[in-house]
Design a protein around this motif. Sequence first.
Motif, PDB file in Angstrom:
ATOM      1  N   SER A 235       0.478  93.731  65.302  1.00 24.07           N
ATOM      2  CA  SER A 235       1.350  93.321  66.400  1.00 24.07           C
ATOM      3  C   SER A 235       2.773  93.138  65.913  1.00 24.07           C
ATOM      4  O   SER A 235       3.747  93.560  66.586  1.00 24.07           O
ATOM      5  CB  SER A 235       0.822  92.023  67.015  1.00 24.07           C
ATOM      6  N   LEU A 236       2.933  92.498  64.755  1.00 23.43           N
ATOM      7  CA  LEU A 236       4.269  92.335  64.194  1.00 23.43           C
ATOM      8  C   LEU A 236       4.874  93.685  63.801  1.00 23.43           C
ATOM      9  O   LEU A 236       6.069  93.931  64.025  1.00 23.43           O
ATOM     10  CB  LEU A 236       4.193  91.419  62.966  1.00 23.43           C
ATOM     11  N   LEU A 237       4.032  94.561  63.247  1.00 19.81           N
ATOM     12  CA  LEU A 237       4.510  95.899  62.886  1.00 19.81           C
ATOM     13  C   LEU A 237       4.982  96.652  64.120  1.00 19.81           C
ATOM     14  O   LEU A 237       6.035  97.343  64.085  1.00 19.81           O
ATOM     15  CB  LEU A 237       3.386  96.665  62.180  1.00 19.81           C
ATOM     16  N   THR A 238       4.249  96.533  65.205  1.00 22.65           N
ATOM     17  CA  THR A 238       4.662  97.189  66.461  1.00 22.65           C
ATOM     18  C   THR A 238       5.983  96.617  66.957  1.00 22.65           C
ATOM     19  O   THR A 238       6.857  97.360  67.452  1.00 22.65           O
ATOM     20  CB  THR A 238       3.568  96.992  67.524  1.00 22.65           C
ATOM     21  N   ALA A 239       6.116  95.304  66.828  1.00 19.37           N
ATOM     22  CA  ALA A 239       7.378  94.675  67.224  1.00 19.37           C
ATOM     23  C   ALA A 239       8.540  95.186  66.370  1.00 19.37           C
ATOM     24  O   ALA A 239       9.661  95.408  66.866  1.00 19.37           O
ATOM     25  CB  ALA A 239       7.251  93.165  67.130  1.00 19.37           C
TER      26      ALA A 239
ATOM     27  N   CYS B  46      -1.931  94.995  72.895  1.00 22.80           N
ATOM     28  CA  CYS B  46      -3.292  95.455  72.583  1.00 22.80           C
ATOM     29  C   CYS B  46      -3.811  94.788  71.317  1.00 22.80           C
ATOM     30  O   CYS B  46      -4.969  94.358  71.242  1.00 22.80           O
ATOM     31  CB  CYS B  46      -3.310  96.972  72.414  1.00 22.80           C
ATOM     32  N   PHE B  47      -2.947  94.733  70.305  1.00 27.21           N
ATOM     33  CA  PHE B  47      -3.355  94.052  69.068  1.00 27.21           C
ATOM     34  C   PHE B  47      -3.648  92.572  69.322  1.00 27.21           C
ATOM     35  O   PHE B  47      -4.617  92.013  68.805  1.00 27.21           O
ATOM     36  CB  PHE B  47      -2.268  94.205  68.000  1.00 27.21           C
ATOM     37  N   LEU B  48      -2.807  91.936  70.124  1.00 35.41           N
ATOM     38  CA  LEU B  48      -2.973  90.502  70.366  1.00 35.41           C
ATOM     39  C   LEU B  48      -4.172  90.197  71.257  1.00 35.41           C
ATOM     40  O   LEU B  48      -4.787  89.125  71.141  1.00 35.41           O
ATOM     41  CB  LEU B  48      -1.704  89.924  70.990  1.00 35.41           C
ATOM     42  N   CYS B  49      -4.554  91.100  72.164  1.00 28.33           N
ATOM     43  CA  CYS B  49      -5.689  90.825  73.056  1.00 28.33           C
ATOM     44  C   CYS B  49      -7.008  90.754  72.302  1.00 28.33           C
ATOM     45  O   CYS B  49      -7.984  90.198  72.801  1.00 28.33           O
ATOM     46  CB  CYS B  49      -5.756  91.860  74.175  1.00 28.33           C
TER      47      CYS B  49
ATOM     48  N   ILE C  21     -13.647  94.287  68.347  1.00 30.16           N
ATOM     49  CA  ILE C  21     -12.292  93.961  67.870  1.00 30.16           C
ATOM     50  C   ILE C  21     -11.790  95.052  66.939  1.00 30.16           C
ATOM     51  O   ILE C  21     -10.623  95.486  67.027  1.00 30.16           O
ATOM     52  CB  ILE C  21     -12.311  92.594  67.154  1.00 30.16           C
ATOM     53  N   PHE C  22     -12.673  95.511  66.057  1.00 29.47           N
ATOM     54  CA  PHE C  22     -12.263  96.572  65.139  1.00 29.47           C
ATOM     55  C   PHE C  22     -11.896  97.840  65.906  1.00 29.47           C
ATOM     56  O   PHE C  22     -10.917  98.536  65.561  1.00 29.47           O
ATOM     57  CB  PHE C  22     -13.389  96.866  64.152  1.00 29.47           C
ATOM     58  N   SER C  23     -12.634  98.162  66.947  1.00 28.50           N
ATOM     59  CA  SER C  23     -12.316  99.358  67.751  1.00 28.50           C
ATOM     60  C   SER C  23     -10.977  99.196  68.445  1.00 28.50           C
ATOM     61  O   SER C  23     -10.188 100.158  68.549  1.00 28.50           O
ATOM     62  CB  SER C  23     -13.425  99.597  68.777  1.00 28.50           C
ATOM     63  N   ILE C  24     -10.698  97.979  68.933  1.00 27.16           N
ATOM     64  CA  ILE C  24      -9.397  97.734  69.577  1.00 27.16           C
ATOM     65  C   ILE C  24      -8.264  97.929  68.577  1.00 27.16           C
ATOM     66  O   ILE C  24      -7.259  98.611  68.863  1.00 27.16           O
ATOM     67  CB  ILE C  24      -9.363  96.315  70.164  1.00 27.16           C
ATOM     68  N   LEU C  25      -8.405  97.359  67.399  1.00 29.03           N
ATOM     69  CA  LEU C  25      -7.357  97.468  66.384  1.00 29.03           C
ATOM     70  C   LEU C  25      -7.216  98.907  65.891  1.00 29.03           C
ATOM     71  O   LEU C  25      -6.089  99.402  65.708  1.00 29.03           O
ATOM     72  CB  LEU C  25      -7.680  96.536  65.205  1.00 29.03           C
ATOM     73  N   ALA C  26      -8.361  99.584  65.674  1.00 28.20           N
ATOM     74  CA  ALA C  26      -8.302 100.954  65.150  1.00 28.20           C
ATOM     75  C   ALA C  26      -7.685 101.910  66.152  1.00 28.20           C
ATOM     76  O   ALA C  26      -6.835 102.755  65.802  1.00 28.20           O
ATOM     77  CB  ALA C  26      -9.713 101.413  64.769  1.00 28.20           C
ATOM     78  N   SER C  27      -8.083 101.798  67.420  1.00 28.90           N
ATOM     79  CA  SER C  27      -7.532 102.713  68.431  1.00 28.90           C
ATOM     80  C   SER C  27      -6.049 102.441  68.668  1.00 28.90           C
ATOM     81  O   SER C  27      -5.246 103.378  68.822  1.00 28.90           O
ATOM     82  CB  SER C  27      -8.318 102.590  69.730  1.00 28.90           C
ATOM     83  N   SER C  28      -5.691 101.158  68.672  1.00 23.19           N
ATOM     84  CA  SER C  28      -4.273 100.825  68.862  1.00 23.19           C
ATOM     85  C   SER C  28      -3.444 101.279  67.661  1.00 23.19           C
ATOM     86  O   SER C  28      -2.328 101.815  67.812  1.00 23.19           O
ATOM     87  CB  SER C  28      -4.112  99.315  69.052  1.00 23.19           C
ATOM     88  N   ALA C  29      -3.993 101.079  66.462  1.00 24.26           N
ATOM     89  CA  ALA C  29      -3.282 101.528  65.265  1.00 24.26           C
ATOM     90  C   ALA C  29      -3.179 103.043  65.237  1.00 24.26           C
ATOM     91  O   ALA C  29      -2.171 103.600  64.748  1.00 24.26           O
ATOM     92  CB  ALA C  29      -4.020 101.020  64.028  1.00 24.26           C
ATOM     93  N   GLY C  30      -4.201 103.727  65.763  1.00 20.40           N
ATOM     94  CA  GLY C  30      -4.141 105.185  65.826  1.00 20.40           C
ATOM     95  C   GLY C  30      -3.000 105.654  66.716  1.00 20.40           C
ATOM     96  O   GLY C  30      -2.267 106.596  66.370  1.00 20.40           O
TER      97      GLY C  30
END
Length: 859
Positions: free
Chosen positions: A607-611, A644-647, A821-830
């Motif tokens: 989330s911070l990286l996205t910011a 997305c990361f924060l949710c 949670i891992f799927s949320i982080l992985a898809s968002s990071a993708g």
Amino acid sequence: MANAQNSAILLIGANSVQPDSPPHSLAGIVSFSAPCILMVLHFSVGSKTSVPKNYQHVLSLVFAVKEINENPKILTNISLGFHIYDSFTDARVTQQNTLKLLSGSKRMVPNFNCDQQSNLIAVIGGLDPDFSVQMATLLDLYKIPQIAYCAFAPVINIKTQLPSFYRMVPNEAYQFKGITQLLLHFQWKWVGIVTADDEVGETFGQTLMKMLYQQGICTAFHEKTPVMSHTFQMVNSYEFIRIKAKFINNSNVKVLVVYAELHTRAWLILYFYIHSFLEGIPVMPIGKVWIMTAQWDFSLESMQRNIDIQVFDGAFSFAIHSNEVPEFSKFLQCLHPNSEKGDDFIRLFWEKAFGCFFSDSQISESNDFLISDSNDHCTGQEKLDQLPGLMFEMSMTGQSYSIYNAVHATAHALHKMHTFRSRLGTMMDRVRFGPADFHAWQLHPTLRSFSFNNSIGDTVFFDENRELGAGFDITNWVTFPNQSFLRVKVGRMDPQALPGQEFIINGEAITWHSMFNQALPIAICNDNCYPGNSRKKKEGEPFCCYDCIPCPDGKISDRKDADDCFKCPEHQFPNRNKDQCLPRSLNFLSFQEPLGITLTVLALFFSLLTALVLGVFIKNKDTPIVKANNRDLTYSLLLTLSLCFLCSLLFMGQPQRATCYLRQTAFGLIFSVAVSCVLAKTFTVVLAFMATKPGSRMRKWVGKKIAISVLSGCSLIQVAICAVWLCTAPPFPDVDMHSLAQEIIVECNEGSVLMLLCVLGYLGFLALVSFTVAFQVRKLPDSFNEAKFITFSMLVFCSVWLSFIPAYLSTKGKSMVAVEIFSILASSAGLLGCIFSPKCYIIILRPDLNSKDQLMKRK
């Protein structure tokens, strides 16, 4: 007089005992100076060649009569006398003596009383139930009360068939209950029963086995011993004795319940004697716990003097409740073989008890094989207290105590009736009634309703069944090598006690057989099934014989010999040994555990990286690469990815109502906005390319309108789906008690699985459309064609969520939450990496390429 059975008869008359009284009479012991009440004891001695220990029964009668005659408070001016009759353990002799008693003379004249001065009132007798019934059948015709002291009632219904029959012993039902309670107290579940092979023994065995079965106690065998007449016929049958000996000696049954009447007692003693003779060795302790009925007593005659009574060491017996009568011992110490006129028993007893003979003895020359030869002359100075308990006891036994109470009961009943009549006679100015005015039938109402305290304070009364209203003492027998023994009262079965206190046992006072090393014997068919196992009955074996089966998964047994395993309560689970339930912990993904900390750090980091990426794009908003493909959509996408990361943090921690509401709906809405932004960017690329063609009408669509329309339209559909979900069947906190054995899963129940599938299905539809469109335009010429990066990002996005489905369905609890949670982080990071890493590379590391000229050259 082997193994004598005592039957007592109370006879009421007007004068003392007749000079021509039957053989073995004790007439003359009590002198009479006034009208008397005559009491007769029917005493079965069998043979003159052996000495019965039960001679004490006669002495207890004499002592009771003497005590009453010397008491000025009872039966004033009336003395008691008695007769002694010998039945020789023969039914015919018993009937003949009873008829003689009814005739009032030595000569038997049925239905006539030839002695008008003798008025028979009551009878005491006897120890053998069969002989007691034979006497009662005749006495009941004349309504003469008979007070027996047989430990067990005959098979017939005494209460209805013999209304004149009383028993100075408790109801045998209390003894059955006491035996059962004793077995249960020591957890003895595998026992043998030994009874005589007759109707009474069969009734005893069947009744006891039924009660034991109801309490979960198995009967290993029911051994039947021959009756007395058959026993002595088998003395020479060595093979028969050997078989019986080996059966009991080699049996794995450690506890034996013995119906210890005359025949069974004789058989047991004969068994040990013959077994010792056959094996050529002394009788060895066989390591059994004997539980004897109330008829049991150590009484060894001449032929049995060499028997090792330590075989019965630690035995238990039920005895009619008794107390020590202090004056009785003093009375016995005063006995002398030459002082008792009319007592033909005492000289016979003296010779056999002390192994001597009088010069005028009638049996000194007997060649009976049962008598040991002796050349010693009796001096008369021998002391009774020097005799071993096998031959004579100075303390009053249970049977003697019953005779003692029977005499007192009759005397008190007569005293009550005499007092009432005297008062009635005084009121009517008539002469007082005398003994001749009493009749046998008049004694029944008084006997059935009165109670009294004897000389030592025990309350004596008959219950509604005309039986003694008392219980049984539990006696532990301690034997010694010199053939002496001790009776130790270790408990009691008292029906008159308070509920819960009827059965009392003092385990610390018990002495066990030496083979048990003073430890509690174990009497079970096989080893106990310990906790964690259950019993499975062995085919063809009694129900106490079983195999031990481990409890199945999910069940436990927390006690020995459990019939079945059971499940733990829902909030508990079985331990490894399956013998205890442990509390189940709550299963949810906590922020404090390592996995939760790791996922939280990753979510905050991305989330911070996205910011930071958003900050970089905002700082370079006027550069060509940022302006390309609608920078507003870029800002929206970056902001959405940050959310997305924060949710993912909503899925961690113990589920609450608010977090359950927001988890899936926030995830679905935010990801729908993110994918809608990607789809809008893809459409922007397509429209931009089409608008460059000459004469194209698509130019009017190029701009912010199409992007806003796609973004808002696609997002609003998801908003509508989520709104319907929350209004109809919203998610709520719930627990799953069954998926994990040792934990309780705390989770969010999605409420409506259909609505969840609609949210996820719509999100998948948007991703698939975005991937399809981006894939179609990935090779379009452009200065900075974003379609190829969008294609790759959506490929990663779809791959993550396709692999999520089987992983999600195959896990439970916090592992399932971690997968999501891992799927949320992985898809968002993708999405973040595939779309924005190339741009960040140019903006930060290759700013020289971030110019219009360079973009035109690349084009």
